[in-house]
Design an enzyme around this catalytic site. Structure first.
Site, PDB file in Angstrom:
ATOM      1  N   SER A 197      14.038 -47.577 -62.669  1.00  0.00           N
ATOM      2  CA  SER A 197      14.107 -46.533 -63.691  1.00  0.00           C
ATOM      3  C   SER A 197      13.108 -45.423 -63.394  1.00  0.00           C
ATOM      4  O   SER A 197      12.032 -45.666 -62.825  1.00  0.00           O
ATOM      5  CB  SER A 197      13.760 -47.198 -65.024  1.00  0.00           C
ATOM      6  OG  SER A 197      13.365 -46.244 -65.974  1.00  0.00           O
ATOM      7  N   TYR A 244       8.291 -51.900 -70.652  1.00  0.00           N
ATOM      8  CA  TYR A 244       9.574 -51.788 -69.934  1.00  0.00           C
ATOM      9  C   TYR A 244       9.344 -51.197 -68.550  1.00  0.00           C
ATOM     10  O   TYR A 244       9.823 -51.732 -67.539  1.00  0.00           O
ATOM     11  CB  TYR A 244      10.541 -50.914 -70.748  1.00  0.00           C
ATOM     12  CG  TYR A 244      11.776 -50.485 -69.977  1.00  0.00           C
ATOM     13  CD1 TYR A 244      12.745 -51.416 -69.602  1.00  0.00           C
ATOM     14  CD2 TYR A 244      11.978 -49.140 -69.631  1.00  0.00           C
ATOM     15  CE1 TYR A 244      13.875 -51.023 -68.891  1.00  0.00           C
ATOM     16  CE2 TYR A 244      13.105 -48.747 -68.928  1.00  0.00           C
ATOM     17  CZ  TYR A 244      14.049 -49.689 -68.551  1.00  0.00           C
ATOM     18  OH  TYR A 244      15.165 -49.295 -67.852  1.00  0.00           O
TER      19      TYR A 244
HETATM   20  P1  NAD Z   1      23.009 -52.344 -70.926  1.00  0.00           P
HETATM   21  O1  NAD Z   1      22.109 -53.001 -71.911  1.00  0.00           O
HETATM   22  O2  NAD Z   1      24.255 -51.693 -71.426  1.00  0.00           O
HETATM   23  O3  NAD Z   1      23.396 -53.371 -69.772  1.00  0.00           O
HETATM   24  C1  NAD Z   1      22.588 -54.457 -69.411  1.00  0.00           C
HETATM   25  C2  NAD Z   1      23.425 -55.717 -69.509  1.00  0.00           C
HETATM   26  O4  NAD Z   1      22.590 -56.819 -69.113  1.00  0.00           O
HETATM   27  C3  NAD Z   1      23.924 -56.017 -70.928  1.00  0.00           C
HETATM   28  O5  NAD Z   1      25.328 -56.138 -70.951  1.00  0.00           O
HETATM   29  C4  NAD Z   1      23.247 -57.337 -71.297  1.00  0.00           C
HETATM   30  O6  NAD Z   1      24.069 -58.189 -72.089  1.00  0.00           O
HETATM   31  C5  NAD Z   1      22.935 -57.931 -69.939  1.00  0.00           C
HETATM   32  N1  NAD Z   1      21.791 -58.860 -69.983  1.00  0.00           N
HETATM   33  C6  NAD Z   1      20.607 -58.685 -70.627  1.00  0.00           C
HETATM   34  N2  NAD Z   1      19.832 -59.769 -70.447  1.00  0.00           N
HETATM   35  C7  NAD Z   1      20.533 -60.624 -69.651  1.00  0.00           C
HETATM   36  C8  NAD Z   1      20.259 -61.914 -69.119  1.00  0.00           C
HETATM   37  N3  NAD Z   1      19.098 -62.541 -69.380  1.00  0.00           N
HETATM   38  N4  NAD Z   1      21.202 -62.515 -68.348  1.00  0.00           N
HETATM   39  C9  NAD Z   1      22.399 -61.903 -68.112  1.00  0.00           C
HETATM   40  N5  NAD Z   1      22.707 -60.669 -68.599  1.00  0.00           N
HETATM   41  C10 NAD Z   1      21.785 -60.047 -69.360  1.00  0.00           C
HETATM   42  O7  NAD Z   1      22.084 -51.292 -70.150  1.00  0.00           O
HETATM   43  P2  NAD Z   1      22.461 -50.111 -69.150  1.00  0.00           P
HETATM   44  O8  NAD Z   1      22.087 -48.842 -69.820  1.00  0.00           O
HETATM   45  O9  NAD Z   1      23.823 -50.318 -68.611  1.00  0.00           O
HETATM   46  O10 NAD Z   1      21.389 -50.383 -68.007  1.00  0.00           O
HETATM   47  C11 NAD Z   1      21.693 -51.135 -66.833  1.00  0.00           C
HETATM   48  C12 NAD Z   1      20.444 -51.224 -65.976  1.00  0.00           C
HETATM   49  O11 NAD Z   1      20.008 -49.907 -65.605  1.00  0.00           O
HETATM   50  C13 NAD Z   1      19.250 -51.885 -66.657  1.00  0.00           C
HETATM   51  O12 NAD Z   1      18.553 -52.631 -65.702  1.00  0.00           O
HETATM   52  C14 NAD Z   1      18.403 -50.697 -67.108  1.00  0.00           C
HETATM   53  O13 NAD Z   1      17.058 -51.031 -67.238  1.00  0.00           O
HETATM   54  C15 NAD Z   1      18.652 -49.734 -65.961  1.00  0.00           C
HETATM   55  N6  NAD Z   1      18.436 -48.339 -66.342  1.00  0.00           N
HETATM   56  C16 NAD Z   1      19.278 -47.744 -67.230  1.00  0.00           C
HETATM   57  C17 NAD Z   1      19.073 -46.422 -67.573  1.00  0.00           C
HETATM   58  C18 NAD Z   1      19.967 -45.709 -68.563  1.00  0.00           C
HETATM   59  O14 NAD Z   1      19.713 -44.522 -68.825  1.00  0.00           O
HETATM   60  N7  NAD Z   1      21.006 -46.339 -69.098  1.00  0.00           N
HETATM   61  C19 NAD Z   1      18.004 -45.690 -67.013  1.00  0.00           C
HETATM   62  C20 NAD Z   1      17.159 -46.350 -66.103  1.00  0.00           C
HETATM   63  C21 NAD Z   1      17.401 -47.663 -65.760  1.00  0.00           C
END
Ligand code: NAD
Length: 320
Positions: free
Chosen positions: A129, A154
């Site tokens: 991130s 985070y």
């Molecule tokens: P999201 O919450 O929609 O997706 C994450 C998924 O991981 C969820 O469906 C959740 O059920 C699953 N999950 C959580 N804990 C788990 C576990 N212990 N075992 C199995 N599954 C588990 O989030 P997103 O926005 O799609 O983000 C995806 C990734 O990208 C994450 O790692 C997030 O930190 C990273 N990220 C996202 C953004 C953003 O702007 N959306 C920015 C920077 C980084």
């Protein structure tokens, strides 16, 4: 060789788009997601509703920390590439529950690295991130900006995940890429994120809390550009690499609200609570390195992206 990709967090916002794109490219996709209740799990079921019956898609409902389940997955499928997106995401909740973030985001990542090494996975891609840059002066460069001063649990957990990726690369030579996503938005965006939250509040005539003066700004990146960056990473030889995936268009919260209001045709009612701890004042991606190595070039403007998001939001509302 046929590509078989394990996507953790495959039912989430970014994960469901990635699974779809990989299936369209002819890969087999194994999705592992525990449908965590950090936001409504029904949204996650809807995210993947169009995938569950597609040939080449395999869904496992379970936890990335479950070693037995990972063994079973690895034995059932000859995983070639692993894209690790599962995490507890979001800055504010991490301040109230840091230990849960350590458990899922750090322990979960190390558990997957262990399996990737044990089963000789040829590529490990980790969703990091822009928050790892903390409050460093923008634009943020993978090469020259320090990522050693995260300002939320985070961000610290994401940075720790990167350091474990580095360690496993040094120890076992596993090819790794850490992708630093900059505020991703688009259809299926998490409901706690600014564009989704602001759209709902403005649409429902509720007050929009703009923390601070509204001058804080973000590099908002449309989901299709992020997916393009991930699939490009899957197509190049890796050693240990970090790539920024952003848009390099920076927008203040005040400007963002104006665009959403205008697209919705509704006026926003603003409140101005003080800025929240853990929130960085500005993010901006330097994309020189990701362009040079990956050929990554974001294409979607914020106005076009918000229009597609709002289109999805309104259709979604009618089906609820
Ligand atoms: P999201 O919450 O929609 O997706 C994450 C998924 O991981 C969820 O469906 C959740 O059920 C699953 N999950 C959580 N804990 C788990 C576990 N212990 N075992 C199995 N599954 C588990 O989030 P997103 O926005 O799609 O983000 C995806 C990734 O990208 C994450 O790692 C997030 O930190 C990273 N990220 C996202 C953004 C953003 O702007 N959306 C920015 C920077 C980084």
């Amino acid at each position: 060789m046929e590509r078989i990709v394990l996507v953790t967090g495959g039912a989430g916002f970014i994960g469901s788009h990635l699974c779809e794109a990989l299936l369209n490219q002819g890969a087999q996709v194994v999705s592992l997601d525990n449908f965590s209740d950090h936001y409504d799990p029904a949204m996650k079921s809807r995210n993947i509703a169009g995938l569950v019956n597609r040939a080449g898609f395999y869904l496992y409902k379970g936890d990335i920390r479950d070693a037995q389940l990972l063994n079973k997955i690895m034995q059932n499928h000859m995983i070639t590439d692993l894209v690790h997106l599962a995490a507890l995401a979001g800055v504010r909740k991490s301040i109230s529950d840091p230990l849960e973030y350590v458990d899922v985001d750090i322990k979960g990542t190390v558990n997957l690295l262990e399996f990737a090494v044990k089963y000789k996975v040829s590529r490990f891609i980790f969703a990091s991130s822009s928050s790892v840059y903390g409050a460093a002066p923008p634009p943020f460069s993978e090469r020259t900006t320090s990522a050693d001063r995260p300002i939320s649990p985070y961000a610290a957990a994401k940075r720790a995940g990167e350091l474990f990726c580095r360690t496993y690369h040094e120890l076992y030579k596993i090819p790794v890429a850490c992708l630093r996503f900059f505020t991703v938005y688009g259809p299926r965006q998490r409901p706690d994120m600014a564009i989704h939250l602001f759209t709902r509040l403005i649409d429902e005539g509720l007050e929009v809390p703009v923390f601070g003066t509204g001058a804080s700004s973000r590099d908002f990146t449309y989901i299709s550009d992020i997916i393009d960056g991930i699939t490009k990473t899957l197509s190049i030889p890796l050693t240990y690499n970090s790539f920024n995936l952003g848009s390099s268009q920076v927008t203040t919260l005040t400007e963002l609200i104006k665009i959403i209001s205008s697209e919705l045709g509704k006026k926003a009612r603003i409140s101005s609570p003080p800025i929240q701890p853990g929130d960085v004042p500005e993010t901006a991606a330097d994309l020189t390195h990701s362009y040079r190595i990956l050929g990554y070039q974001p294409r979607v403007s914020l106005t076009d992206g918000i229009r597609s998001f709002i289109d999805w939001y309104q259709k979604q509302k009618q089906t609820e």
